[in-house]
Design a protein around this motif. Structure first.
Motif, PDB file in Angstrom:
ATOM      1  N   PRO A   1     -23.837  32.174 -45.602  1.00 15.49           N
ATOM      2  CA  PRO A   1     -23.043  31.809 -44.420  1.00 15.49           C
ATOM      3  C   PRO A   1     -23.630  30.630 -43.641  1.00 15.49           C
ATOM      4  CG  PRO A   1     -23.217  34.187 -44.594  1.00 15.49           C
ATOM      5  CD  PRO A   1     -24.150  33.621 -45.614  1.00 15.49           C
ATOM      6  N   ILE A   2     -24.951  30.495 -43.642  1.00 13.04           N
ATOM      7  CA  ILE A   2     -25.565  29.353 -42.941  1.00 13.04           C
ATOM      8  C   ILE A   2     -25.216  28.067 -43.665  1.00 13.04           C
ATOM      9  CG2 ILE A   2     -27.722  28.342 -42.130  1.00 13.04           C
ATOM     10  CD1 ILE A   2     -28.917  31.150 -42.091  1.00 13.04           C
ATOM     11  N   ALA A   3     -25.292  28.092 -45.003  1.00 10.23           N
ATOM     12  CA  ALA A   3     -24.926  26.899 -45.785  1.00 10.23           C
ATOM     13  C   ALA A   3     -23.463  26.542 -45.569  1.00 10.23           C
ATOM     14  CB  ALA A   3     -25.211  27.152 -47.267  1.00 10.23           C
ATOM     15  N   GLU A   4     -22.598  27.544 -45.610  1.00  7.69           N
ATOM     16  CA  GLU A   4     -21.155  27.294 -45.443  1.00  7.69           C
ATOM     17  C   GLU A   4     -20.840  26.763 -44.053  1.00  7.69           C
ATOM     18  OE1 GLU A   4     -19.467  31.054 -46.481  1.00  7.69           O
ATOM     19  OE2 GLU A   4     -19.458  30.601 -48.651  1.00  7.69           O
ATOM     20  N   LYS A   5     -21.557  27.238 -43.061  1.00  7.77           N
ATOM     21  CA  LYS A   5     -21.366  26.762 -41.683  1.00  7.77           C
ATOM     22  C   LYS A   5     -21.565  25.258 -41.599  1.00  7.77           C
ATOM     23  CE  LYS A   5     -23.847  26.919 -37.258  1.00  7.77           C
ATOM     24  NZ  LYS A   5     -25.004  27.536 -36.555  1.00  7.77           N
ATOM     25  N   HIS A   6     -22.506  24.738 -42.377  1.00  5.27           N
ATOM     26  CA  HIS A   6     -22.826  23.305 -42.336  1.00  5.27           C
ATOM     27  C   HIS A   6     -22.163  22.521 -43.474  1.00  5.27           C
ATOM     28  CE1 HIS A   6     -25.742  23.742 -39.094  1.00  5.27           C
ATOM     29  NE2 HIS A   6     -26.287  24.769 -39.748  1.00  5.27           N
ATOM     30  N   GLY A   7     -21.334  23.183 -44.282  1.00  4.42           N
ATOM     31  CA  GLY A   7     -20.653  22.491 -45.373  1.00  4.42           C
ATOM     32  C   GLY A   7     -21.580  22.059 -46.486  1.00  4.42           C
ATOM     33  N   LEU A   8     -22.614  22.856 -46.752  1.00  6.36           N
ATOM     34  CA  LEU A   8     -23.610  22.515 -47.760  1.00  6.36           C
ATOM     35  C   LEU A   8     -23.415  23.322 -49.030  1.00  6.36           C
ATOM     36  CD1 LEU A   8     -26.778  22.660 -45.460  1.00  6.36           C
ATOM     37  CD2 LEU A   8     -25.561  20.591 -46.168  1.00  6.36           C
TER      38      LEU A   8
END
Length: 372
Positions: free
Chosen positions: A260-267
């Protein structure tokens, strides 16, 4: 040219280190050329890979590109010229007393650097590193005098160390930074969101001594490429088959916690791993292993290169970096190499040796609670 944030290692592509499918030589060269074209401008090669063949293929791949447009990192230290390969342990270090004494260190290092440069089709490294130092190379004035002489003679602009092949060497590295940090510019360590330990313990000492860090295994054995799942079948001989049973299941469980942290930043997950690693003190460059996994449904290795080449600017916050570190905490998960109390009374081996009292004092100064 100093090292860039992203780098390509010649151990990628399965030719010289057994990860996934082995690319053909032509495909291997094409991938390195494509790396440059996509904007990855630092290339890392070791003379022991393929007994010089990796150097040669890199030189062929980059032929015609102006030398000032890419950074070249050479790694030397295993004696592939006079040493005899010792099975899975590889070639002996050049400091092996059975091969030569301190008065011959300079001659060997100069010869090895010049031969590697010749294979790479150039005349100078931007960075030259000692590969998998033994206890002698970490501590010997003669080694560092000889290594420094190569820089003085124009064979390289910078010097460093690349410990390994396994994880550890924490106290040995810190001592090396303190004694020879004025002569070195870079060190390579294993570091990624699921392996913060023990690499994290050398970062403060590196920063204090003005040694920049290049991180390898950023992909955590391919897990952050996001195509190694529970039940994944590795080819016979793949290095990852030596990892503990269940490591993929445990890693995927952690992966879903941080996704979810990666998805939050579009990574992508690889970009996430790279940015987490670069968010640590002293880390200035990342060099993940690019792997073509076995199987028809596997992602192409080129798609993984695309993600690395498109790495965005840092977007993870300090709080996120710490949260990720806690999720990935692997403290005590492995037996570490280098100086260790478990080797008391034994003769030093190429990658493990007895603990010394001065290293224990060093651990106290750096507030390291040793469990290895």
């Amino acid at each position: 040219m100093n090292l860039t944030r992203t780098a390509y290692g010649t151990w990628s592509g399965g030719r010289f280190m057994h990860y996934g499918e082995q690319l053909s030589e032509e495909h291997y060269k094409q991938l390195m050329r494509l790396s440059f074209e996509k904007g990855v401008r630092t290339f890392v090669t070791a003379d022991v890979y393929g007994v010089g063949r990796a150097d040669s293929l890199l030189g062929e791949a980059l032929k015609g590109i102006p030398r000032e447009e890419y950074s070249l990192v050479g790694i030397i230290g295993h004696d592939i010229y006079e040493g005899i390969r010792q099975g899975s342990r590889g070639y002996p270090r050049f400091t092996d007393p059975a091969l030569r004494g301190p008065d011959q260190y300079y001659d060997y290092l100069k010869m090895a650097a010049e031969k590697s440069l010749e294979r790479c089709q150039t005349s100078k490294f931007d960075l030259l590193m000692l590969h998998n130092p033994d206890s002698i190379a970490y501590t010997s004035e003669k080694v560092w005098d000889a290594f420094t002489a190569l820089k003085d003679q124009g064979l390289t602009d910078r010097l460093g160390i690349a410990p390994g092949p396994a994880n550890g060497f924490t106290l040995d590295m810190i001592e090396c930074f303190e004694r020879f940090g004025d002569r070195m510019d870079w060190a390579m360590i294993i570091l990624n969101p699921f392996e913060p330990w023990p690499g994290q313990h050398v970062l403060a000492a590196a920063e204090k001594n003005k040694v920049d860090i290049m991180a390898r295994v950023v992909d955590y054995g391919g897990l952050f490429h996001d195509d190694v799942k529970p039940g994944h079948k590795f080819r016979d001989g793949d290095h990852r088959t030596h990892r503990p049973a269940g490591w993929i299941d445990h890693a995927v469980e952690k992966l879903e916690k941080v996704r979810p942290i990666a998805e939050k930043h579009g990574l992508t997950m690889l970009q996430f791993a790279c940015l987490w690693t670069l968010g640590n003190t002293a880390v200035k460059s990342v060099v993940p292993t690019l792997i073509q996994e076995h199987g028809e449904d596997s992602r192409s290795i080129e798609s993984k290169l695309d993600e690395l080449a498109a790495l965005p600017e840092q977007c993870l916050t300090k709080d996120e970096i710490e949260t990720i570190r806690q999720i990935g905490d692997n403290t005590g998960c492995m037996t570490l190499k280098g100086a260790s109390a478990r080797h008391a009374g034994q003769e030093p081996r190429p990658d493990e040796w007895p603990m010394r009292d001065d290293l224990l004092d060093l651990a106290k100064r750096w507030d390291l609670a040793l469990s290895w």
